[in-house]
Design a protein around this motif. Sequence first.
Motif: not given
Lengths: 468, 81
Positions: A279, A420, A432-433
């Motif tokens: 992120s 994600d 979160r990525p």
Amino acid sequence: MNDFVMPSLGADMDDGRLLEWYVKPGDAVKRGDIVALVDTDKAAIEIEIFEDGVVSELLVPEGEKVPVGTPLARIGGSGEGAAGGMAATLPETPPAVAPETVIETVGKPVPPEVPVTQAVSSVHATPAARRHAQERGVELSDVSGTGRHGTVTKADVEAVAKELEATLPAEPEPQPKPSRKRISPLARRLVKELGLDLATIEGTGPGGTVTKADLERAAVPAVPKPEPKPAATRVEPVKAESSPREQKQAAMRRAIGAAMAKSKREIPHYYLSNRIDVSRSLSWLEEENLERPITNRLVPAVLLLKATALAIREVPEMNGFWLDGGFKPSEDIHLGMGISLRGGGLIAPAIHNADQKDLDELMADLRDLVKRSRSGGLKSSEMTDATVTVTNMGDLGVDLVYGVIYPPQVALIGFGKITDQPWVENGMIGARPILTVTLAADHRASDGHRGGIFLTTIAKVLQDPEAL
Amino acid sequence: MTENQIKDTVFTALKDVAPEADPSSIDPDENIQDELDIDSIDYLNFMMGLHEKTGVDVPERDYAKLATINSAVSYLVARVG
């Protein structure tokens, strides 16, 4: 006077077709000059020369296909005429052997039991074995090594020499040059199986090598349908009509197959993976790109490349070559970029000194490399000197890459797709990525502990994108 | 630039990143990346090619609006004088 030879542009290259000369006799050349265009099974590559001098003679005409190591031109007038190859050869290419390399010719499958990759470029042999091979006229590539790590010993050479004497016609034909029939190991076995007389078969392979296709032709009248014994090599009918494009495709698949089979056979791979929260990297990148015109924009892959290069500095066991039974670490970090070719196949040209470049330089290099992989213009140095390979399969939606190391390198780093995912930090769950990075590494050169530190370092570096 | 000229420009830019492809043969309403099997670097090169030829600087957040040939043409028509 030195020979400029057909370079090996990768462990999976057997031969190349000289498409075009950019120099002519009398031309002065400098180290790094592009002197010729060579077509491999994968792409047309611009060949650089690695010494200064003057071209005295071109030995191979345009359009001709010759094995790796074949002298292409004579170069003179460079002062001392220093020893050492003029070509961009891979470090493991033994110059004494390469010109003699027996090539499995186009158009047939290679059975797994044939040590074909030994014929490519990486025959490891003791010095005594090499001398003996020359004396006895044995191709080192024909010898399967019984020594440590498959090293060819003098005894191995002698065994093959004896076998050759037994196979050869008693009275050699009165041709001065080819003192014996050159024949690939696979073809030699077929001679016995099909009951053929080697002396009557005309070799059409490189340097008059008798190939499997030659044997099939020879066998047709006598044995219309050879019934292969169980576990014996099946003789595939020669495909009569296949387009040049299909043939090229087939050749590329064989080349990749040979290199990967060698990798799987010889390299004790271990695999590790690490999920990374990217992120911070992505939001930094997004802001950065907002301010940049399209010509200067960055892609996430560039951050990953830089992070990889920096992590390699910390864990140098991932960077270099396994050669002659030992790990030869590389000082320079040249990242081989796995680039898939549309229509099939892949190549892995290098971004040089990736750890020393800033993100803009890396981005420019990456764009340029992809573009030239598509439309031509790759240089021989880029094809030969990658010290480690990176493959980014995120574009395809792949989560996790299980890499196969490209010999003689010792590691391959794979990046999957950023998606994600739920992620817990400080007891808080959030989306979160997440990116999964994997490492396939050579257990001869490193252990899982070091591999783990390597992946953790990549993850750590990506948390601080400003510092990249 | 006329709509046809812009369409030609899009084709030329695609040919630059995928020399072996024939952009006119693909469905103009299908995703270009999928149809031509091009990756994100190719796509960026495509965007840069369009910028070079039309002067339009497509911001990153608008990339999705140029996913197909038809949508790319409409996007550019609206922004090229």
